[in-house]
Structures are given as structure tokens and as C-alpha cells.
Design an enzyme around this catalytic site. Structure first.
Site, PDB file in Angstrom:
ATOM      1  N   HIS A 198     -36.465  86.342  25.486  1.00 22.54           N
ATOM      2  CA  HIS A 198     -36.613  84.760  24.852  1.00 22.54           C
ATOM      3  C   HIS A 198     -35.538  84.143  25.500  1.00 22.54           C
ATOM      4  O   HIS A 198     -34.342  84.879  25.924  1.00 22.54           O
ATOM      5  CB  HIS A 198     -36.318  84.870  23.353  1.00 22.54           C
ATOM      6  CG  HIS A 198     -36.678  83.763  22.681  1.00 22.54           C
ATOM      7  ND1 HIS A 198     -35.596  82.736  22.994  1.00 22.54           N
ATOM      8  CD2 HIS A 198     -37.640  83.283  22.099  1.00 22.54           C
ATOM      9  CE1 HIS A 198     -36.081  81.554  22.276  1.00 22.54           C
ATOM     10  NE2 HIS A 198     -37.163  82.040  21.748  1.00 22.54           N
ATOM     11  N   CYS A 236     -40.361  80.096  25.615  1.00 18.62           N
ATOM     12  CA  CYS A 236     -40.227  79.333  24.662  1.00 18.62           C
ATOM     13  C   CYS A 236     -40.246  78.050  25.187  1.00 18.62           C
ATOM     14  O   CYS A 236     -38.875  77.609  25.514  1.00 18.62           O
ATOM     15  CB  CYS A 236     -39.148  79.862  23.958  1.00 18.62           C
ATOM     16  SG  CYS A 236     -38.616  78.526  22.514  1.00 18.62           S
ATOM     17  N   HIS A 263     -43.952  80.777  23.047  1.00 18.56           N
ATOM     18  CA  HIS A 263     -43.675  80.020  21.770  1.00 18.56           C
ATOM     19  C   HIS A 263     -43.971  78.389  22.285  1.00 18.56           C
ATOM     20  O   HIS A 263     -43.252  77.943  23.186  1.00 18.56           O
ATOM     21  CB  HIS A 263     -42.250  80.028  21.485  1.00 18.56           C
ATOM     22  CG  HIS A 263     -41.890  81.363  20.933  1.00 18.56           C
ATOM     23  ND1 HIS A 263     -40.606  81.908  20.691  1.00 18.56           N
ATOM     24  CD2 HIS A 263     -42.707  82.703  20.572  1.00 18.56           C
ATOM     25  CE1 HIS A 263     -40.461  83.204  20.179  1.00 18.56           C
ATOM     26  NE2 HIS A 263     -41.761  83.538  20.132  1.00 18.56           N
ATOM     27  N   ASP A 308     -44.376  77.139  17.159  1.00 23.96           N
ATOM     28  CA  ASP A 308     -42.864  77.792  16.701  1.00 23.96           C
ATOM     29  C   ASP A 308     -42.470  76.679  15.691  1.00 23.96           C
ATOM     30  O   ASP A 308     -43.280  76.281  14.819  1.00 23.96           O
ATOM     31  CB  ASP A 308     -42.249  77.445  18.105  1.00 23.96           C
ATOM     32  CG  ASP A 308     -40.901  78.523  18.164  1.00 23.96           C
ATOM     33  OD1 ASP A 308     -40.714  79.080  16.940  1.00 23.96           O
ATOM     34  OD2 ASP A 308     -40.278  78.342  19.135  1.00 23.96           O
ATOM     35  N   HIS A 309     -41.109  76.622  15.680  1.00 23.22           N
ATOM     36  CA  HIS A 309     -40.628  75.879  14.622  1.00 23.22           C
ATOM     37  C   HIS A 309     -41.413  74.439  14.119  1.00 23.22           C
ATOM     38  O   HIS A 309     -41.744  73.798  14.947  1.00 23.22           O
ATOM     39  CB  HIS A 309     -39.334  75.277  14.827  1.00 23.22           C
ATOM     40  CG  HIS A 309     -38.214  76.273  15.642  1.00 23.22           C
ATOM     41  ND1 HIS A 309     -37.226  76.056  16.181  1.00 23.22           N
ATOM     42  CD2 HIS A 309     -38.350  77.728  15.418  1.00 23.22           C
ATOM     43  CE1 HIS A 309     -36.751  77.003  16.630  1.00 23.22           C
ATOM     44  NE2 HIS A 309     -37.491  78.138  16.074  1.00 23.22           N
ATOM     45  N   TYR A 322     -39.829  77.250   9.753  1.00 22.83           N
ATOM     46  CA  TYR A 322     -40.735  78.586   9.436  1.00 22.83           C
ATOM     47  C   TYR A 322     -41.542  78.322   8.142  1.00 22.83           C
ATOM     48  O   TYR A 322     -42.026  79.240   7.557  1.00 22.83           O
ATOM     49  CB  TYR A 322     -40.204  79.880   9.238  1.00 22.83           C
ATOM     50  CG  TYR A 322     -39.710  80.237  11.014  1.00 22.83           C
ATOM     51  CD1 TYR A 322     -40.988  80.508  11.769  1.00 22.83           C
ATOM     52  CD2 TYR A 322     -38.622  79.963  11.344  1.00 22.83           C
ATOM     53  CE1 TYR A 322     -40.715  81.061  13.191  1.00 22.83           C
ATOM     54  CE2 TYR A 322     -38.298  80.265  12.839  1.00 22.83           C
ATOM     55  CZ  TYR A 322     -39.159  80.850  13.512  1.00 22.83           C
ATOM     56  OH  TYR A 322     -39.054  81.220  15.099  1.00 22.83           O
TER      57      TYR A 322
HETATM   58  C1  DNO Z   1     -35.961  81.206  16.510  1.00 24.69           C
HETATM   59  C2  DNO Z   1     -36.394  82.154  17.383  1.00 24.69           C
HETATM   60  C3  DNO Z   1     -35.331  83.137  17.976  1.00 24.69           C
HETATM   61  C4  DNO Z   1     -35.863  84.315  18.472  1.00 24.69           C
HETATM   62  C5  DNO Z   1     -35.195  85.308  18.948  1.00 24.69           C
HETATM   63  C6  DNO Z   1     -35.621  86.241  19.811  1.00 24.69           C
HETATM   64  O1  DNO Z   1     -36.959  80.667  15.973  1.00 24.69           O
HETATM   65  O2  DNO Z   1     -37.267  81.611  18.295  1.00 24.69           O
HETATM   66  O3  DNO Z   1     -34.489  83.558  16.820  1.00 24.69           O
HETATM   67  O4  DNO Z   1     -36.695  85.009  17.516  1.00 24.69           O
HETATM   68  O5  DNO Z   1     -34.097  84.718  19.748  1.00 24.69           O
HETATM   69  O6  DNO Z   1     -35.068  87.183  19.932  1.00 24.69           O
END
Ligand code: DNO
Length: 347
Positions: A198, A236, A263, A308-309, A322
Site C-alpha cells: 500500500h 490506492c 483502492h 475506500d474511505h 468505514y
Molecule cells: C486506511 C487504509 C490503510 C491500509 C494500510 C495497509 O484506510 O487504507 O490503513 O489498510 O496502510 O497496510
């Protein structure tokens, strides 16, 4: 492409039953949450998640994350044993049917934000980042109470850790990452697992700590450290996209066949090293989500995707980034983009 959704286990207010009802959902992204970084996950715990998912009609093929303990990133005398433990986790996960493991190599802090409930004009709230505010905080004073922050550090422990990192510059961090990859990637290959690093979020160093998984050049360098397909990326967009210098459409195209997990979220850049999280669609923020999906599909991306978020909307309260509603909207939007691009391409 398989659409997935992050699930934080039995305590997650977003239940598996709810996730299952989001159109296009194939599986969950989860982890064993009660073992400290560096520990070995029991096969029982791994299989429990798989069974919970399958009982709800979902797959469990993606883990996020198997955390990399700080001693590995520091490359100290505890690293070899911890790398062995990490390999054991990879073997066990592969055996249980996990196909992709997401992890990061960010020293000390995971993702950082300065504000958890930034108000948006439509009444939603979301996470935001402002460099000045972050740098005015003193991690040693306990000022940081942020989403990715491991609150279990004692003040002394944190001081020691920051001190240990004062000897680690970017080049040393690269070396420690290489040692880790050279041990883990062959084991993962044997276990049928794609490793997906990531990017650092945000993609620049802070508090004097090095961050290296940040930009096109560094992603290329990372992939070349071990030029195996299963040494890959979590793409991401919200993390990499925080830097205006990153051309995400170009990067998505160049790296598509080594991206095992995407992501896909949008952010709005509001200033220099300043951004807000927004709804997933292109017109909500600064990133070209359509262009990114098109570049991925056109260049042979075959991995997992997750929204994602999300923002907090419709009065939802929950784990920052989340909640259910906005991430569900994100998933269906993304699925629509993929359908359109894939059908166009097949013409
Ligand atoms: C946040 C996530 C990160 C991710 C880590 C992967 O929302 O994208 O916490 O899970 O960095 O190791």
C-alpha cells in the site's frame, strides 16, 4: 475484477449481511485483529473469518493488512525471526484460500489526517488533511489521535521508536524493504499469494520519518527490487493522488499488470499538502476516476477492487472512513465504470 468491501470483524457495525446486499459484492477484505504485529495468526482464526464470510455468501480472498512490525522496517536484530513469522502467516493464508495480501512499509504512523469530521457543504462530513495542522502536533505529547494511529504506544516506547528511526534514512529503508521482499515474495509465490504494498498516505515524509512508496519513480524502483508478478501493488488513488505530481491515469496504465488490489476513492486537493476526502465520483474531487479505471482495464488489470474511505452521510455514525452508506455508493459507482469501460473495450 472482483468487487470487495473491508470488514473489521464481528465488532464492525457494518455487518456481513449488509455488505452482502451491496450490488456486485463478491467478498470481504479483512484480517485477524487480536494478534500484535509480528505474531503468527492461528489457522483457527483465519478459518473463522473465512467461514463467517462464506456463511454470509461472500468470499475471503483478500487480507488487509498483515502488518509489518517496526523491527523489520528498522532492520534490527529482531528482524530475521519476525520475517520468518511473516512468511508463516503468508503460508497459512495461502493455504486458507487467500489470494492477495495488502501491507505497508510506513514507519510508525499508518495513514494520517488532521481532521476526522470535516464538514462539507452538503451536510456530509469526511476526513481531511492539512500539513500545517499535522506538523503542529507533537506525537510525544499524545496530540495525535488519528485514524491510522496505533494508540497502544506508550510515550516512552514511541520516543525510543522515533529515536531508532533517526538513524534510518530513505536508502536504509529501501534496503530493509528489499531484505523483507527477498524473503517473503518466494514464499508467497509458492503459496499462491499476490503481495500488494500500500502506498504511503499521504505520500511524503513527516516528523523526520522517511516514506518511500510515494510516486511513479519509487513504485517502479519497488517493482524492480523483486521482478516477480506477485511482488505487486495496492493502487490506492486517494493516497497517491494527494500529491499533485502523481499522474494517476499514467501510473494506473503503466503498472496495471502488477496491481493486485485497487483502492479507488477520490479526494479534493484544497491547497499545498492539503486535501479533503470526498464522494467517489470524478466530479466530486480532483481525480479522474473514469480515466483511472479505463487505464487499468485497458492495460490488463485483473485484481480486486474496493471502495475506500466513505464520507459520513444520512446521519450515519461509525468508524471514520468505514461507514456503510457512502462506501456502498462508491462500490456501485465503480462497478458502473468498470462495466462501461469493459463493454466498450469488448466492442
Ligand atoms: C486506511 C487504509 C490503510 C491500509 C494500510 C495497509 O484506510 O487504507 O490503513 O489498510 O496502510 O497496510
Amino acid at each position: 475484477m472482483k468487487m470487495t468491501f473491508r470488514w473489521y470483524g464481528a465488532d464492525d457495525p457494518v455487518t456481513l449481511e449488509k455488505i452482502r446486499q451491496i450490488p456486485t459484492m463478491s467478498g470481504i477484505v479483512s484480517a485477524v485483529y487480536d494478534v500484535k504485529p509480528g505474531g503468527v495468526w492461528s489457522e483457527e482464526s483465519i478459518l473463522r473469518i473465512k467461514k463467517q464470510a462464506e456463511d454470509a455468501g461472500l468470499e475471503f480472498e483478500v487480507v488487509e493488512s498483515v502488518p509489518v512490525p517496526e523491527d523489520i522496517k528498522l532492520g534490527n536484530e529482531k528482524a530475521p525471526q519476525l520475517i520468518e513469522n511473516y512468511c508463516e502467516n503468508v503460508r497459512r493464508l495461502g493455504k486458507a484460500g487467500v489470494k492477495c495480501i495488502c501491507y505497508n512499509f510506513m514507519p510508525v504512523f499508518d495513514w494520517l489526517r488532521s481532521e476526522l469530521e470535516h464538514q462539507q457543504p452538503d451536510g456530509a462530513n469526511a476526513l481531511a488533511y492539512d500539513e500545517e495542522t499535522v506538523l503542529a502536533m507533537d506525537p510525544l505529547k499524545g496530540d495525535l489521535a488519528l485514524p491510522g494511529w496505533d494508540a497502544s504506544y506508550t510515550k516512552e516506547g514511541l520516543k525510543e521508536l522515533l529515536n531508532a528511526y533517526s538513524k534510518i534514512d530513505e536508502e536504509q529503508l529501501w534496503k530493509n524493504l528489499e531484505t523483507f521482499l527477498k524473503a517473503v515474495i518466494p514464499v508467497a509465490k509458492e503459496a499462491g499469494v499476490n503481495m500488494a504494498i500500500h502506498p504511503d498516505d499521504p505520500p511524503w515524509g513527516m516528523f523526520g520519518l522517511p516514506r518511500i512508496i510515494t510516486c511513479e519513480k519509487n513504485l517502479r524502483r519497488f517493482l524492480d527490487l523483486v521482478p516477480e508478478k506477485n511482488n505487486g501493488l495496492t493502487f490506492c488513488t486517494g493516497s497517491l493522488g494527494a500529491s499533485k505530481d502523481n499522474d494517476l491515469v499514467k501510473m494506473a496504465g503503466e503498472f496495471a499488470d502488477r496491481i493486485h488490489f485497487a483502492h479507488l476513492r477520490n479526494i479534493k486537493i484544497t491547497g499545498d499538502r492539503q486535501f479533503q476526502e470526498v464522494g467517489h465520483p470524478t466530479d466530486c474531487g480532483s481525480l479522474d476516476m473514469y480515466g483511472i479505471v479505463k487505464a487499468l482495464v485497458t492495460n490488463g488489470f485483473e485484481g480486486y477492487v474496493r471502495p475506500d474511505h466513505g464520507r459520513m452521510i444520512w446521519g450515519e455514525k461509525g468508524r471514520y472512513g468505514y461507514g456503510l452508506f457512502d462506501r456502498a455508493l462508491g462500490a456501485t459507482y465503480l462497478a458502473g465504470l468498470f462495466e462501461a469501460v469493459e463493454k466498450d473495450l469488448a466492442k
